[in-house]
Design a protein around this motif. Sequence first.
Motif, short mmCIF file in Angstrom:
data_model
loop_
_atom_site.label_atom_id
_atom_site.label_comp_id
_atom_site.label_asym_id
_atom_site.label_seq_id
_atom_site.Cartn_x
_atom_site.Cartn_y
_atom_site.Cartn_z
N PRO A 70 -12.66 -15.21 8.01
CA PRO A 70 -11.34 -14.57 7.97
C PRO A 70 -10.99 -14.01 6.60
O PRO A 70 -10.29 -13.01 6.48
CB PRO A 70 -10.38 -15.69 8.35
CG PRO A 70 -11.19 -16.63 9.18
CD PRO A 70 -12.59 -16.55 8.61
N ARG A 71 -11.51 -14.64 5.53
CA ARG A 71 -11.12 -14.17 4.19
C ARG A 71 -11.93 -12.98 3.71
O ARG A 71 -11.69 -12.48 2.60
CB ARG A 71 -11.24 -15.31 3.19
CG ARG A 71 -12.65 -15.84 3.03
CD ARG A 71 -12.65 -16.84 1.93
NE ARG A 71 -13.89 -17.59 1.82
CZ ARG A 71 -14.21 -18.28 0.74
NH1 ARG A 71 -13.40 -18.29 -0.29
NH2 ARG A 71 -15.33 -18.95 0.70
N THR A 72 -12.85 -12.49 4.51
CA THR A 72 -13.64 -11.32 4.12
C THR A 72 -12.74 -10.09 3.99
O THR A 72 -12.00 -9.75 4.92
CB THR A 72 -14.72 -11.02 5.19
OG1 THR A 72 -15.44 -12.21 5.43
CG2 THR A 72 -15.65 -9.90 4.74
N LEU A 73 -12.80 -9.44 2.84
CA LEU A 73 -12.01 -8.23 2.65
C LEU A 73 -12.71 -7.07 3.34
O LEU A 73 -13.94 -7.05 3.46
CB LEU A 73 -11.85 -7.93 1.16
CG LEU A 73 -11.21 -9.06 0.35
CD1 LEU A 73 -11.31 -8.78 -1.15
CD2 LEU A 73 -9.74 -9.24 0.75
N LEU A 74 -11.92 -6.08 3.76
CA LEU A 74 -12.53 -4.94 4.46
C LEU A 74 -13.54 -4.23 3.56
O LEU A 74 -14.60 -3.80 4.01
CB LEU A 74 -11.44 -3.98 4.94
CG LEU A 74 -11.92 -2.77 5.73
CD1 LEU A 74 -12.71 -3.19 6.98
CD2 LEU A 74 -10.74 -1.88 6.13
N VAL A 75 -13.22 -4.12 2.26
CA VAL A 75 -14.14 -3.43 1.36
C VAL A 75 -15.47 -4.18 1.24
O VAL A 75 -16.54 -3.58 1.19
CB VAL A 75 -13.51 -3.18 -0.03
CG1 VAL A 75 -13.28 -4.46 -0.83
CG2 VAL A 75 -14.36 -2.21 -0.85
N GLN A 76 -15.36 -5.51 1.23
CA GLN A 76 -16.55 -6.36 1.16
C GLN A 76 -17.37 -6.17 2.45
O GLN A 76 -18.60 -6.08 2.41
CB GLN A 76 -16.02 -7.79 1.06
CG GLN A 76 -16.92 -8.83 0.54
CD GLN A 76 -16.24 -10.20 0.79
OE1 GLN A 76 -15.05 -10.30 1.10
NE2 GLN A 76 -17.03 -11.25 0.64
N TYR A 77 -16.68 -6.08 3.56
CA TYR A 77 -17.36 -5.90 4.85
C TYR A 77 -18.12 -4.58 4.89
O TYR A 77 -19.31 -4.54 5.22
CB TYR A 77 -16.33 -5.98 5.99
CG TYR A 77 -16.91 -5.69 7.35
CD1 TYR A 77 -17.81 -6.58 7.94
CD2 TYR A 77 -16.57 -4.53 8.04
CE1 TYR A 77 -18.35 -6.32 9.19
CE2 TYR A 77 -17.11 -4.26 9.28
CZ TYR A 77 -18.00 -5.15 9.86
OH TYR A 77 -18.54 -4.88 11.09
N VAL A 78 -17.46 -3.47 4.51
CA VAL A 78 -18.17 -2.18 4.61
C VAL A 78 -19.30 -2.09 3.57
O VAL A 78 -20.36 -1.56 3.87
CB VAL A 78 -17.24 -0.94 4.52
CG1 VAL A 78 -16.23 -0.91 5.64
CG2 VAL A 78 -16.55 -0.82 3.18
N ARG A 79 -19.07 -2.65 2.41
CA ARG A 79 -20.11 -2.55 1.37
C ARG A 79 -21.27 -3.51 1.63
O ARG A 79 -22.44 -3.13 1.57
CB ARG A 79 -19.52 -2.88 -0.02
CG ARG A 79 -18.65 -1.76 -0.60
CD ARG A 79 -18.11 -2.17 -1.97
NE ARG A 79 -19.20 -2.45 -2.91
CZ ARG A 79 -19.79 -1.52 -3.66
NH1 ARG A 79 -19.38 -0.26 -3.61
NH2 ARG A 79 -20.78 -1.85 -4.46
N GLU A 80 -20.93 -4.78 1.91
CA GLU A 80 -21.98 -5.80 1.95
C GLU A 80 -22.57 -6.01 3.33
O GLU A 80 -23.78 -6.19 3.47
CB GLU A 80 -21.42 -7.12 1.39
CG GLU A 80 -21.09 -6.99 -0.10
CD GLU A 80 -20.33 -8.19 -0.65
OE1 GLU A 80 -20.39 -9.27 -0.06
OE2 GLU A 80 -19.66 -8.01 -1.70
N ALA A 81 -21.72 -5.97 4.37
CA ALA A 81 -22.26 -6.20 5.71
C ALA A 81 -22.86 -4.92 6.27
O ALA A 81 -23.90 -4.93 6.92
CB ALA A 81 -21.17 -6.73 6.64
N LEU A 82 -22.21 -3.78 6.00
CA LEU A 82 -22.68 -2.52 6.57
C LEU A 82 -23.47 -1.67 5.58
O LEU A 82 -24.05 -0.65 5.95
CB LEU A 82 -21.49 -1.71 7.12
CG LEU A 82 -20.58 -2.44 8.12
CD1 LEU A 82 -19.51 -1.49 8.64
CD2 LEU A 82 -21.39 -3.00 9.29
N GLY A 83 -23.49 -2.05 4.31
CA GLY A 83 -24.26 -1.31 3.32
C GLY A 83 -23.68 0.04 2.95
O GLY A 83 -24.37 0.89 2.39
#
Lengths: 274, 152
Positions: free
Chosen positions: B18-31
């Motif tokens: 839940p604490r994952t930031l959207l920017v972290q998600y697009v950068r780190e999870a989606l590359g």
Amino acid sequence: MIPAAFDYVRAGSAAEAISLIGQHGSDAKFLAGGHSLLPLMKLRLAQPSVLVDIGRVTDLSYIKDAGDHIAIGALTRHMDVEKSSVLAQHAPLLAHAAGHVGDPQVRHRGTIGGSIAHADPASDLPATTLALGATYVVQGPKGSREIKASDFYLGFLESALAPDEMLTEIRVPKMNGAGWSFQKFNRRAQDWAIVGVAAWRRNGDSGVALVNMGQTPVLASSVAGALKSGASIADAAELAVAEASPSADNNASVEYRTHLAKVLVRRALEQASA
Amino acid sequence: MQIRVTVNGVEHVSDVEPRTLLVQYVREALGLTGTNVGCDTSSCGACSLHVDGEAAKSCTLLAVQADGAQVTTIEGLAGKDGSLHPMQKAFMENHGLQCGYCTPGMVMAATSLLKEIPNPTEEDVRIGLEGNLCRCTGYHNIVKAVLACAGK
């Protein structure tokens, strides 16, 4: 910066949100747009163990003409307040002030209810709704109650909301025909006000409130009282800080804030009287 | 928690904290590293992307808040054949960048602005980009680029 870990639950309605916050206790927080809460959580200034996301309670996003007042759902975004034709007609001061909150990206996400419930004295909308004589509707496990804006702000980031209550609606009296002004003094457009003033005048009555001039938004009753008894704008503005208790920070000393408040109140009253 | 987010037209189903930031998600999870982190305090606008068509600061949004949303990042603006979006082209032609760090956020904020104000004045553009800081202070050409894109 990543916030500390928390549990996340999502509410589909105000009733469900209140029930969820009740279950999770005083360590739980409502999450609306998140633009006040998430920065605090990233800095560890707030560390709730549970977030109850009310951002999808879309039936609390509305701006309605309710006869003698305008009713605004707590989850209405700043951008929708700013662009509302109903508010442009009946309470343009509020629409204008909403257009000065943060920046467009912030206004796309942040909500009027979130800003008011957060009770930050440096925010624009608590002081503006205070100047306008607004009433807040809050809902809790035992039903709803109304709190006048003038009774709502108790201290720094502290309001009359109980931990299990949720702000649901903001009621703003119609101000047709009133002169008004919003003065926001800052160094960068997107910043919080170093000092701000929201003011209106109509037929001898007036309302003036100050942004960032104390632990709470400040209703400058002495200014309104002086105008009512016939004082000039310049003399009334000298009373700007009678109710205020400004503090110093990196932007301004107490003396500078005091000076700014008087100047900005005078400018606001001149504009509202033009 | 499982989220379903459409990013640049592609649907992703992901498990996130839940604490994952959207920017972290697009950068780190989606590359998708075109979206930059600048101030990380919702001031600078470097992390701006679109959520359901409107610019938002992805350092101040949780990925779970974007569950079900349509997200567009700078990578999603250009055509599939690599042709630049008119705003990207306008930035290039008007030298609307110096170091380039703020540029993806500027372009995303500017495209969102033109949706809201298709025919802006120079002042509209300057005020409309108040949420994006350029530490090179290259504002003059950025404003020129946005006005050029709007056909002015």
